[in-house]
Design a protein around this motif. Structure first.
Motif, PDB file in Angstrom:
ATOM      1  N   GLY A 174       0.804  -1.207   0.000  1.00  0.00           N
ATOM      2  CA  GLY A 174       0.000   0.000   0.000  1.00  0.00           C
ATOM      3  C   GLY A 174       0.840   1.261   0.000  1.00  0.00           C
ATOM      4  N   VAL A 175       0.145   2.397  -0.140  1.00  0.00           N
ATOM      5  CA  VAL A 175       0.799   3.702  -0.093  1.00  0.00           C
ATOM      6  C   VAL A 175       0.889   4.136   1.361  1.00  0.00           C
ATOM      7  CG1 VAL A 175       0.700   6.105  -0.828  1.00  0.00           C
ATOM      8  CG2 VAL A 175      -0.102   4.300  -2.361  1.00  0.00           C
ATOM      9  N   ARG A 176       2.099   4.488   1.805  1.00  0.00           N
ATOM     10  CA  ARG A 176       2.277   4.886   3.193  1.00  0.00           C
ATOM     11  C   ARG A 176       3.253   6.047   3.268  1.00  0.00           C
ATOM     12  NH1 ARG A 176       5.171  -0.122   6.119  1.00  0.00           N
ATOM     13  NH2 ARG A 176       4.626   1.233   7.861  1.00  0.00           N
ATOM     14  N   GLU A 177       3.031   6.913   4.245  1.00  0.00           N
ATOM     15  CA  GLU A 177       3.921   8.046   4.452  1.00  0.00           C
ATOM     16  C   GLU A 177       5.149   7.584   5.222  1.00  0.00           C
ATOM     17  OE1 GLU A 177       3.882  12.123   7.073  1.00  0.00           O
ATOM     18  OE2 GLU A 177       2.094  11.676   5.860  1.00  0.00           O
ATOM     19  N   ILE A 178       6.340   7.886   4.690  1.00  0.00           N
ATOM     20  CA  ILE A 178       7.573   7.433   5.325  1.00  0.00           C
ATOM     21  C   ILE A 178       8.353   8.570   5.964  1.00  0.00           C
ATOM     22  CG2 ILE A 178       7.773   5.460   3.763  1.00  0.00           C
ATOM     23  CD1 ILE A 178       9.899   7.008   2.221  1.00  0.00           C
ATOM     24  N   ALA A 179       8.108   9.811   5.554  1.00  0.00           N
ATOM     25  CA  ALA A 179       8.831  10.940   6.134  1.00  0.00           C
ATOM     26  C   ALA A 179       8.140  12.229   5.721  1.00  0.00           C
ATOM     27  CB  ALA A 179      10.289  10.957   5.695  1.00  0.00           C
ATOM     28  N   ALA A 180       8.465  13.310   6.451  1.00  0.00           N
ATOM     29  CA  ALA A 180       7.978  14.645   6.124  1.00  0.00           C
ATOM     30  C   ALA A 180       9.139  15.615   6.284  1.00  0.00           C
ATOM     31  CB  ALA A 180       6.814  15.044   7.022  1.00  0.00           C
ATOM     32  N   ILE A 181       9.349  16.477   5.261  1.00  0.00           N
ATOM     33  CA  ILE A 181      10.462  17.425   5.263  1.00  0.00           C
ATOM     34  C   ILE A 181       9.898  18.824   5.436  1.00  0.00           C
ATOM     35  CG2 ILE A 181      12.479  18.263   4.010  1.00  0.00           C
ATOM     36  CD1 ILE A 181      12.447  15.738   2.376  1.00  0.00           C
ATOM     37  N   ASN A 182      10.487  19.578   6.354  1.00  0.00           N
ATOM     38  CA  ASN A 182      10.093  20.965   6.600  1.00  0.00           C
ATOM     39  C   ASN A 182      11.092  21.888   5.905  1.00  0.00           C
ATOM     40  OD1 ASN A 182       7.952  20.196   8.437  1.00  0.00           O
ATOM     41  ND2 ASN A 182       9.548  19.716   9.918  1.00  0.00           N
ATOM     42  N   PHE A 183      10.575  22.744   5.014  1.00  0.00           N
ATOM     43  CA  PHE A 183      11.405  23.686   4.275  1.00  0.00           C
ATOM     44  C   PHE A 183      11.071  25.109   4.716  1.00  0.00           C
ATOM     45  CE2 PHE A 183      11.381  20.053   1.397  1.00  0.00           C
ATOM     46  CZ  PHE A 183      12.720  19.978   1.029  1.00  0.00           C
ATOM     47  N   ARG A 184      12.078  25.988   4.632  1.00  0.00           N
ATOM     48  CA  ARG A 184      11.886  27.415   4.848  1.00  0.00           C
ATOM     49  C   ARG A 184      12.199  28.147   3.551  1.00  0.00           C
ATOM     50  NH1 ARG A 184      14.831  31.990   5.995  1.00  0.00           N
ATOM     51  NH2 ARG A 184      16.785  30.816   5.927  1.00  0.00           N
ATOM     52  N   ALA A 185      11.278  29.023   3.120  1.00  0.00           N
ATOM     53  CA  ALA A 185      11.491  29.789   1.895  1.00  0.00           C
ATOM     54  C   ALA A 185      12.457  30.939   2.166  1.00  0.00           C
ATOM     55  CB  ALA A 185      10.164  30.334   1.376  1.00  0.00           C
ATOM     56  N   ILE A 186      13.421  31.132   1.247  1.00  0.00           N
ATOM     57  CA  ILE A 186      14.446  32.159   1.421  1.00  0.00           C
ATOM     58  C   ILE A 186      14.141  33.395   0.579  1.00  0.00           C
ATOM     59  CG2 ILE A 186      16.903  32.687   1.154  1.00  0.00           C
ATOM     60  CD1 ILE A 186      17.504  29.760   1.689  1.00  0.00           C
ATOM     61  N   LYS A 187      13.936  33.191  -0.716  1.00  0.00           N
ATOM     62  CA  LYS A 187      13.686  34.324  -1.600  1.00  0.00           C
ATOM     63  C   LYS A 187      12.817  33.863  -2.754  1.00  0.00           C
ATOM     64  CE  LYS A 187      17.883  33.693  -4.381  1.00  0.00           C
ATOM     65  NZ  LYS A 187      19.123  34.333  -4.884  1.00  0.00           N
TER      66      LYS A 187
END
Length: 755
Positions: free
Chosen positions: A708-721
């Motif tokens: 099945g489809v499963r979530e394995i990770a989540a990445i947090n990004f910060r916008a710079i410009k």
């Protein structure tokens, strides 16, 4: 009884009419079987228009419409999967003719248009990559993915181009163990000591040339990057550096002799798409002052011998100027109207009366001879009387509608008419033979048009129009010399894309009138017309021309970011900013502090972990194998829109992994636009964040296995410009026997638009 029979007949006709409204079941089934949905649906609609309340007819029409939609979409996808987007779009358009209000077919048409445009841009990106224009190739492949994020060829090309950009020696940044900013406070410290302290904190090995003097350095800079602090130190001692490896540099005095010693020269050939090689060589020499430029006329290429930095400038300069030529189609409609009139009316009584006496001896004319007999034998010829009542009126139209495609600022020639041989000269050779030479002259309508496409998609059209015709013979029958009548127009106009200009008024009018009469009798009022004859003729020719330019491809102009780039200072050409290098934002990581204020020693900041060396690249999987895979790594959303300084979280999903799984999934992004802040994994997957290289490396293990489809990770990004950063899975999952992933793994993509 008669009334009863009449009623039966009327009812029978009504029943037959109602029955005829419904298409025959066999005919409808036959039309569907032949895939003739257009005629079948039209028949049902005509029947429904005659009987709008018939629910059964409406249901049957809906069923046939759904089958038509499914058929056209299935056939279109079969062609599009094979790369034939033209045939696929044609099928969808046929479906829209049959079902004009189909939202499904309209959506499929829009999607096919995006995929077709994506494939076209991908081909341009692949060509740019083959020419070595990696930055332009990256820009084009990002545009291709924006139109079709599932384009596996574009994803593979993105990874390949990105790897080439990262592996470009001499142009990639120094590999650092940290991207944290630094605050330096040097007061009278030795130059070498200060440089070594800076390098120790960032894991950079510093090697000094024998000519470097250890002068005292006084410098204070707060919250700057490693590159900025290093550049400031080099400026204080008039030094420069050259890379010896990923994290090693050599520092030498900034003199022409030392630069010649440490700079490696390369020979690179730049192949051009549309720009002339001679013009490109002149541009390189005049703009960058490079003398070692050789032109290859046959291959339309220039070969340059220079160092890496200058070659990068040459590549950028050519990428900005060697662009695809703009093209336009010129549609012409030429209408020529000819009218010829001629009249020959009246009684033609001739113009002379002749007397022809018979042959007689001279003696018969002397006195005494019988002259009356001679006169009586004479013959008098009277003119024949002819009644002329001829009248002719001829109208003729000649219509031509040529279409010609030409590139920007290239002349297009259209000639509609004949090439007429005209006598040029007569030559008598030594043997007495006479030879006549001829020259062929174009007669008819000749149009020379040159489009000049502007940035606002208007077209400056330079037009030369000539209309010519063969006139009367001014020579003799044996040596003819024909006159050629011409009408010419030369103009220059500005037209919008698709705007039509009309050119007319090229009129030629000729009238002739000849009258013949018997002298005296023809002047008698009223009855004098009996003794007159009239011969008149007239000719009128009119030319009407319409011209419509349609732009096929506008000017390919580089963006402001591409067209403007650093080229060094007044005395040195380089890709680096020599003055404006303190403008970049070092970020919000903890600051490294270096204090060499005379007596205190530099102390490295603890807790800085070094990054592992990148793994060796494996061959990229083909798009066909990726398309057939059941296993995939993807993002839960394909598009994010944020503003600068905002954060965004994207989840990563896995599906189709079976059995033992191991390897490193690398997510790449543009580190100048977004920054990876943290990674959360409910499965506890190990990860590494490398903002310097724009990578997040996620170690896969058996925890991701499952159908099945499963979530394995989540990445947090910060916008710079502001900008557009794609999130792309690298197809390189590591090397060695410890790597085990599903064959033909499908990798998805996403993007973050920073406003």
């Amino acid at each position: 009884m008669k009334r009863f029979l009449l009623l039966v007949v009327v009812l029978s006709l009504i029943a037959c009419g109602e029955q005829s409204l419904r298409p025959e079941p066999s005919a409808a089934a036959s039309g569907v079987a032949r895939k003739d949905f257009l005629n079948t649906i039209q028949t049902y609609r005509q029947s429904l228009a005659a009987d709008p309340t018939n629910v059964s007819l409406r249901e049957e029409l809906l069923a046939v419409t759904e089958r038509a939609e499914a058929f056209y979409i299935a056939e279109a996808r079969r062609y599009s999967d094979a790369g034939d987007f033209g045939s696929a779009l044609g099928l969808v358009q046929q479906g829209l003719v049959a079902v004009p209000d189909s939202a499904i077919l309209a959506g499929e048409q829009a999607q096919l248009q995006d995929r077709s445009r994506s494939a076209t841009i991908y081909n341009e990106a692949a060509a740019a990559a083959r020419l070595g224009r990696l930055n332009r190739g990256m820009d084009l492949v990002e545009r291709s993915l924006a139109l079709d994020p599932s384009n596996q060829q574009a994803i593979s090309l993105f990874n390949a181009v990105n790897n080439q950009l990262l592996q470009t020696e001499g142009l990639s940044p120094i590999r650092l163990s940290s991207s944290a900013p630094v605050t330096v406070n040097f007061s009278g410290a030795g130059f070498k000591e200060a440089v070594l302290a800076l390098g120790q904190n960032y894991g950079v090995n510093m090697v000094f040339d024998a000519g470097i003097e250890d002068r005292p350095v006084t410098l204070f800079a707060e919250d700057v990057t490693f590159e900025q602090a290093f550049a400031l130190l080099l400026k204080t001692n008039s030094a420069f550096y050259r890379r010896l490896g990923r994290n090693s540099v050599v520092i030498a005095p900034d003199t022409p002799e030392d630069r010649a010693t440490y700079e490696d020269y390369l020979v690179q050939t730049f192949y051009l798409e549309s720009m002339d090689a001679t013009a490109a060589a002149a541009l390189i020499s005049q703009s960058l002052g490079i003398a070692n430029v050789t032109v290859g006329e046959e291959s339309n290429a220039v070969t340059v011998r220079e160092n890496r930095e200058r070659l990068a400038l040459v590549a950028q300069l050519l990428s900005n100027n060697d662009r695809a030529l703009a093209e336009a189609v010129i549609e012409l409609e030429i209408l020529e109207v000819n009218r010829n009139r001629s009249e020959r009316l009246g009684l033609d009584l001739g113009s002379q009366i002749s007397v022809s006496p018979p042959a007689s001896a001279i003696s018969t004319l002397f006195p005494g001879s019988d002259a009356r007999d001679t006169l009586g034998a004479s013959v008098v010829s009277l003119p024949a009387a002819t009644l002329r009542f001829f009248k002719q009126d001829v109208d003729a139209e000649t219509l031509a509608s040529p279409r010609i495609r030409t590139v920007d600022k290239r002349e297009a020639l259209i000639h509609i008419g004949d090439r007429v041989p005209l006598r040029s000269s007569t030559i008598v050779d030594a043997t007495g033979q006479t030879r006549t030479t001829f020259e062929y002259q174009d007669v008819g309508v000749k149009v020379n048009v040159t489009p000049e496409i502007r940035l606002d998609r208007s077209v400056v059209v330079s037009l030369d129009l000539e209309v010519s015709s063969l006139g009367q013979n001014l020579g003799t029958a044996d040596e003819p010399a024909f006159a050629i009548g011409t009408r010419n127009v030369s103009t220059r106009m500005v037209l919008a894309d698709g705007e039509t200009a009309v050119i007319g008024g090229l009129i030629r009018d000729e009238e002739r009138d000849t009258r013949e009469q018997v002298p005296g009798l023809g002047n008698i009022p009223a009855i004098g017309r009996v003794f007159q004859s009239r011969d008149g003729s007239g000719a009128r020719t009119d030319i009407l021309l319409t011209l419509t330019p349609r732009i096929i491809r506008g000017k390919d102009v580089p963006s402001v970011g591409e067209s403007q780039f650093f080229s060094g200072s007044g005395d040195r050409v380089t890709t680096r900013a020599t003055q404006d290098f303190l403008s970049s934002n070092p970020g919000n990581l903890p600051t490294i502090r270096l204090d060499l204020s005379g007596t205190s020693a530099a102390r490295p900041t603890p807790g800085l972990s070094s990054l592992p060396q990148p793994t060796a690249a494996r061959p990229l999987p083909s798009a066909s194998s990726a398309a057939q895979s059941a296993a995939s790594l993807n993002f839960t959303s394909t598009n994010f829109t944020v503003t600068a300084e905002d954060t965004v979280t994207t989840a990563i999903t896995a599906s189709g992994f079976e059995g033992t799984t191991s390897g490193v999934a690398t997510i790449r992004f543009r580190a100048d636009l977004v920054e990876a802040m943290s990674v959360d994994s409910a499965l506890g997957l190990p990860f590494e964040i490398d903002n310097a290289r724009g990578e997040v490396r996620l170690t896969l293990n058996d925890a991701v296995a499952g159908a099945g489809v499963r979530e394995i990770a989540a990445i947090n990004f910060r916008a710079i410009k502001p900008g557009l950063s794609y999130l792309i899975f690298s197809s390189d999952l590591g090397s060695g026997s410890d790597v085990s992933v599903s064959e033909g793994l499908e990798l998805g993509s996403s993007r973050i638009a920073v406003q």
